[in-house]
Design a protein around this motif. Structure first.
Motif, PDB file in Angstrom:
ATOM      1  N   GLU A 123       0.823  -1.211   0.000  1.00  0.00           N
ATOM      2  CA  GLU A 123       0.000   0.000   0.000  1.00  0.00           C
ATOM      3  C   GLU A 123       0.862   1.269   0.000  1.00  0.00           C
ATOM      4  OE1 GLU A 123      -3.677   0.268   0.158  1.00  0.00           O
ATOM      5  OE2 GLU A 123      -3.331  -1.730  -0.649  1.00  0.00           O
ATOM      6  N   SER A 150      -7.708  -2.076 -15.979  1.00  0.00           N
ATOM      7  CA  SER A 150      -6.768  -2.466 -14.941  1.00  0.00           C
ATOM      8  C   SER A 150      -5.357  -2.162 -15.419  1.00  0.00           C
ATOM      9  CB  SER A 150      -6.921  -3.948 -14.620  1.00  0.00           C
ATOM     10  OG  SER A 150      -6.157  -4.247 -13.481  1.00  0.00           O
ATOM     11  N   GLN A 206      -1.280  -5.401 -10.565  1.00  0.00           N
ATOM     12  CA  GLN A 206      -2.148  -4.416 -11.189  1.00  0.00           C
ATOM     13  C   GLN A 206      -3.127  -3.786 -10.197  1.00  0.00           C
ATOM     14  OE1 GLN A 206      -5.016  -6.905 -13.643  1.00  0.00           O
ATOM     15  NE2 GLN A 206      -3.650  -8.407 -12.743  1.00  0.00           N
ATOM     16  N   LYS A 207      -3.785  -2.734 -10.663  1.00  0.00           N
ATOM     17  CA  LYS A 207      -4.910  -2.170  -9.919  1.00  0.00           C
ATOM     18  C   LYS A 207      -5.912  -1.585 -10.910  1.00  0.00           C
ATOM     19  CE  LYS A 207      -4.491  -0.951  -5.484  1.00  0.00           C
ATOM     20  NZ  LYS A 207      -4.001  -0.204  -4.340  1.00  0.00           N
ATOM     21  N   TYR A 208      -7.206  -1.585 -10.508  1.00  0.00           N
ATOM     22  CA  TYR A 208      -8.247  -1.093 -11.406  1.00  0.00           C
ATOM     23  C   TYR A 208      -8.186   0.424 -11.562  1.00  0.00           C
ATOM     24  CZ  TYR A 208     -10.801  -5.549 -11.409  1.00  0.00           C
ATOM     25  OH  TYR A 208     -11.169  -6.840 -11.576  1.00  0.00           O
ATOM     26  N   MET A 263     -10.936   3.242 -12.556  1.00  0.00           N
ATOM     27  CA  MET A 263     -12.389   3.299 -12.699  1.00  0.00           C
ATOM     28  C   MET A 263     -12.856   4.742 -12.805  1.00  0.00           C
ATOM     29  SD  MET A 263     -13.255   0.437  -9.829  1.00  0.00           S
ATOM     30  CE  MET A 263     -12.074   1.111  -8.685  1.00  0.00           C
ATOM     31  N   ALA A 264     -13.857   4.954 -13.638  1.00  0.00           N
ATOM     32  CA  ALA A 264     -14.406   6.298 -13.815  1.00  0.00           C
ATOM     33  C   ALA A 264     -15.046   6.762 -12.508  1.00  0.00           C
ATOM     34  CB  ALA A 264     -15.439   6.288 -14.929  1.00  0.00           C
ATOM     35  N   MET A 292     -13.530   7.581  -9.824  1.00  0.00           N
ATOM     36  CA  MET A 292     -12.799   6.984  -8.701  1.00  0.00           C
ATOM     37  C   MET A 292     -11.322   7.238  -8.921  1.00  0.00           C
ATOM     38  SD  MET A 292     -13.628   5.026  -6.222  1.00  0.00           S
ATOM     39  CE  MET A 292     -15.237   5.260  -5.531  1.00  0.00           C
ATOM     40  N   THR A 314      -7.723   5.407  -7.728  1.00  0.00           N
ATOM     41  CA  THR A 314      -7.000   4.401  -6.963  1.00  0.00           C
ATOM     42  C   THR A 314      -5.508   4.700  -7.078  1.00  0.00           C
ATOM     43  OG1 THR A 314      -7.195   3.032  -8.932  1.00  0.00           O
ATOM     44  CG2 THR A 314      -8.653   2.500  -7.109  1.00  0.00           C
TER      45      THR A 314
END
Lengths: 646, 322
Positions: B113, B171, B180-182, B184-185, B187, B189
């Motif tokens: 993280e 992703s 990986q990480k998403y 998103m509209a 949002m 991350t």
């Protein structure tokens, strides 16, 4: 709506499919008319409420869907066999993997298992039918119509292409316009009604209709697994119903639950989908576990090892199945705490599953193992399923999952559990209970060929995919470059895929061969079985199943009776009139109206949808005022039937 | 059992054949501390999994062989229905294995993280990555530049990616640098990555986003700090400014080649706050989504393919210098 959007055109594969569908339909109509079979079809099948016949119809539909989904799979494998292939274009490939996934889970795995549950469970608990036979027919016909609606999409209007998960906003009108995605929504919605009704029906059947003496802890393991599955269905399917309805509102009526505009929450779809989707995985695996328990015990000629542990582990799995859905999207960025919790719950599912594996192994321990084909599939299940299991634990480790997610590693994992678990069980169960359904066994020699070709093909197909995943090949790509280096393993995988296809053809040939040449069973006990379904005097039980309801004194009641040499003989004075439900054409007609309504909604023709729905409510109304308490089978008829079948 | 043998041999051979290529596989050949941690975790888990497989296979082989139905069968015990001792053992062992796997998993989850341990004192380079069907827009807010479909990053320095999407859920994944990480509209991350070695790595969207998904990729070039600074200041000085019209055009679904701009789109839109920006831009430009299989869609596809071909032949030779 223009006509060029109605029929799918311009692709030789589609034209081929058009022609073959047309020919098949003409062929069926010709056969029915020429041999005067229309009345037979209506009386014996379309209006039946007999659980055994409904089960057989479920299984026949499932085998057809296995063919359809399998053809999809082979088309995909052909496209992926070599780099930069031009066999399918992107849109076509996307449609095919979407229908492959949806069909295999919803229209193949579930109906196959529900079909076997239909045939076997009432017999195993010593009942004459299910609790609600009429409802059972409604279940089947809504499933069947849902499946048909979904299947015509590839020749009329175009198939859905947003994946079987249909993530929003990709599946919204703006990014996936046209009828394709509507087919997904309506097909699943209509079939989902049937599944939910099955859940309620069999829950009540198992709880209320067991033969005297059969306490819960004397139930056969397959019945137990069905009971637990029904509980999961009852809790999980309403979530799917709601999620599908919300997306249907988004697409047809302009609401904004999951859309990009109007503050829609696309992540909510993913959550709802997997809140149903993960328990769904257990809906298709628990009955499989139950079948393997029966088969392994029968052919080891030995009591199931750790009966109670098997039940508790199954209940644990069922509970956990609702607590792990986030592991399908660890990469959504829910934070370390959430991902940690769901990692641990997911890994914890491995504990009861591991316990079951050891219990099966120790059921064979000190047994006398016979290598019949159902047993081969069961041993094959243990050997292959374990690979899917351990890679599942690897995927459960969220930090590592960030690398496996969306790759062929994942694809391979779920095929190892769904094929080695569910499909192996479907084959094993079909072969095991085949004599109960048709009065003869499938040929064992050909059956063993099927097993070996399929199992080797399965490993050749999917083992390389783990390594492709570790090499970074994402799922759902329609092609890849030469430089990626993924060519050779993909070629191997494709070869394995075709081996599985060949095995399927041999299996179908075996059905034909055995229909022609197999020795007919003379008793009801084809495998020297342990549970009540084998205790009927005739190979195929009469429509009322048991002339006299058996009284159960313990686990494996029938086996113990045989061991003690005191199987009861039926005498004329035991026979009493038997109360049975009447056939009804209403479920079939109701489902047909569902088709009209669904088709109208798919194309946004609301007049048609309204006509269909009026029909549906009309049939419900009709049924509400229909007074039909069934009928009694006379003592004379029972005596005659039992004598004839002896 | 005799019949199982060829099958087992075959499986073993195949495993050896494929494991021999393991070290070349990108996920097991990471070039940065994030991917390194994940690889360690993967290898640790493979150890346990191999142990489980060996135990189950050994037991299966032994039992199936010994208790097969044959003449002079010994040890048959039809009523052997359980053993508290044995069952306790196989409840406890999986519990221990689960704990042994949980501890490093949770540790790694928390560690990923934040920036990597070794370089956590350095200020991370911030890059906004925005997915649009089917391209990636990268914004360097400090350098005030923007690129499309390629990334330049300095080596040995943590990079903080702020991910979002203009339309479908994507992703963001650079396998050799880490998981990986998403995107998103509506949002945002965050994902930390770092390259410890110079070189070009492949990055892509790994989450299915429709027709152009397969080519939803980009190149990542990791270079020395000096080279990176030079590249960024050159881009700031030489590259054209990004206009709103041009940016709106990027919102149309399709593929574009690599681009560089000396200004960013951050001034007029942040997709993390405005999920429907791309859809509105499409409407402004008169774009209408086409029903697949309709005549209009087929014509559009043909046109796109011809454009791609033309672009390819034009850009041949002056493609981006790596």
């Amino acid at each position: 709506m223009k006509w060029d959007e109605f029929f799918v055109t311009g692709d030789p594969l589609i034209y081929g499919a058009d022609v073959s569908i047309l020919l098949t339909m003409v062929g069926i109509l010709f056969y029915l008319t020429k041999y005067n079979k229309w009345k037979w079809l209506w009386d014996e099948w379309l209006t039946t409420v007999d659980h055994k016949k409904l089960g057989i119809m479920y299984i026949v539909s499932a085998v057809l869907m296995l063919f359809r989904g399998g053809v999809d799979a082979l088309l995909m494998r052909t496209q992926l066999a070599v780099p930069d292939a031009k066999f399918l274009d992107s849109q076509h490939y996307n449609e095919i993997f979407t229908t492959h996934g949806t069909i295999m889970i919803i229209f193949m795995a579930m109906p196959f298992l529900i079909g076997l549950i239909n045939v076997v469970v009432p017999l195993q608990i010593g009942a004459r039918d299910v609790a609600y036979p009429y409802l059972n027919a409604v279940s089947f016909w809504t499933f069947f119509i849902g499946a048909m609606l979904f299947n015509i999409s590839f020749v009329i209007g175009g198939s859905p292409a947003a994946g079987w998960t249909s993530y929003m906003p990709l599946a919204s009108n703006e990014l996936s316009p046209g009828p394709g995605q509507n087919y997904y929504l309506l097909g699943l919605q209509i079939a989902g009604i049937g599944t939910l009704l099955t859940g309620i029906n069999f829950l009540v059947t198992i709880l209320k209709m067991r033969a005297p003496g059969m306490t819960l802890f004397r139930m056969p393991m397959f019945t137990w697994s069905s009971l637990v599955t029904m509980v999961i269905i009852i809790f999980a399917f309403p979530i799917l119903t709601v999620a599908l309805a919300l997306m249907t509102f988004d697409r047809l009526f302009g609401s904004h639950f999951f859309t990009l505009q109007g503050e829609g929450m696309d992540m909510l779809w993913a959550n709802l989908f997997w809140l149903w989707g993960h328990p769904e995985v257990y809906i298709v695996i628990l009955p499989a576990f139950g079948m393997f328990s029966e088969i392994i015990s029968t052919f080891s000629r030995k009591t199931l090892f750790g009966y109670k542990a098997m039940i508790w582990s199954m209940l644990l799995i069922a509970g956990y199945s609702f607590l792990v859905w986030v592991h399908h999207f660890f990469t959504m960025g829910s934070g370390a705490a959430v991902n940690s919790v769901f990692s641990i719950t997911t890994m914890a599912i491995g504990i009861p599953t591991g316990v079951k594996i050891f219990n099966w192994l120790f059921t064979m321990y000190r047994g006398k193992i016979q290598f019949t084909t159902p047993m081969l599939w069961s041993i094959g299940f243990i050997v292959n399923f374990v690979i899917g299991g351990v890679t599942g634990v690897m995927l459960a480790m969220a930090a590592a999952d960030y690398q496996y997610h969306n790759t062929y590693f994942l694809v391979s994992h779920f095929h190892y559990v769904l094929i080695a678990g569910t499909v192996f069980a479907c084959f094993a169960g079909l072969i095991y209970w085949y004599p109960k359904m048709f009065g003869y066994k499938l040929n064992e020699r050909i059956g063993k060929w099927v097993f070996w070709i399929f199992t080797i093909g399965f490993n050749v197909c999917f083992m390389p995919q783990y390594f492709l995943g570790l090499d970074g090949m994402p799922r759902r790509v329609y092609t890849y470059s030469e430089e990626s280096g993924w060519g050779p393993l993909n070629m191997v995988s494709t070869i394995g895929g075709f081996m599985m296809g060949i095995a399927f053809l041999v299996l179908v040939y075996n059905m034909y061969y055995s229909f022609r040449y197999a020795k007919r069973e003379t008793t009801g006990d084809a495998w020297d079985g342990r549970t009540l379904e084998w205790s009927t005097p005739s190979a195929m039980p009469p429509f009322y199943n048991f002339a006299k309801i058996p009284e159960v004194t313990g686990l494996d009641h029938f086996w113990r009776q045989k061991q003690a040499g005191k199987v009861e003989k039926l005498t004329a004075k035991d026979i009493k009139p038997i109360h049975m439900p009447s056939n009804s054409g209403v479920p079939f007609i109701m489902a047909s109206f569902f088709f009209v309504a669904g088709f109208g909604m798919v194309f946004d023709w609301m007049w048609m949808a309204i006509i269909g729905l009026i029909g549906v409510f009309g049939t419900l109304f009709y049924r509400s005022f229909e007074y039909d308490d069934g009928y009694y089978v006379s003592v004379e008829e029972v005596i005659e039937t039992e004598k004839i079948s002896k | 059992m005799r019949r199982l043998k060829p099958f087992l041999t075959f499986g073993l051979l195949m495993a050896v054949f494929m494991l021999s290529g393991c070290s070349d596989m990108v996920i097991l050949d990471p070039k940065g501390p994030v991917g390194e941690q994940q690889k360690d975790l993967i290898m640790y888990s493979i150890g346990f999994m191999t142990f489980i497989l060996i135990v189950v296979y050994a037991l299966t082989t032994f039992i199936v062989y010994k208790y097969r139905d044959r003449k002079n069968h010994k040890g048959y015990d039809p009523d052997n229905e359980g053993s508290h001792l044995l069952e306790t053992i196989w409840w406890i062992i999986p519990i221990i294995i689960t704990i042994a796997l949980s501890v490093p998993t949770v540790k790694t989850i928390y560690s990923l993280e934040g920036p990597p341990e070794g370089t956590k004192d350095q200020k991370p380079l911030v890059i906004h990555a925005t997915s649009v069907d089917w391209k990636w827009v990268f914004t360097y807010p400090e350098q005030d530049i923007e690129t499309v479909n390629y990334l330049h990053i300095p080596e040995d320095r943590p990079v903080l990616f702020k991910l979002t999407s203009a339309d479908s859920m994507a992703s963001f994944w650079i396998p050799q640098l880490g998981g990986q990480k998403y995107a998103m509209a509506g949002m945002e991350t965050e994902l930390y990555l770092q390259a410890d070695e110079q070189g070009t790595y492949e990055g892509r969207n790994s989450n299915f986003t429709g027709e152009g998904f397969t080519d939803h990729t980009f190149d990542v070039m990791a270079m020395s700090d000096d080279e990176f600074e030079k590249w960024a200041s050159d881009a700031k000085a030489d590259a054209p400014k990004l206009t709103k019209e041009q940016y709106d055009k990027l919102m149309l679904p399709g593929h574009v080649k690599e681009m560089t701009f000396s200004s960013t789109h951050m001034g007029w839109v942040d997709h993390a706050d405005e999920a429907d920006y791309a859809l509105n831009a499409r409407e402004r430009l008169g774009y209408e989504p086409k029903v697949p299989h309709s005549k209009a869609a087929k014509e559009e596809k043909k046109k796109r393919e011809e454009e791609m071909k033309q672009e390819e032949s034009e850009s041949h030779g002056d493609s981006h210098a790596h």
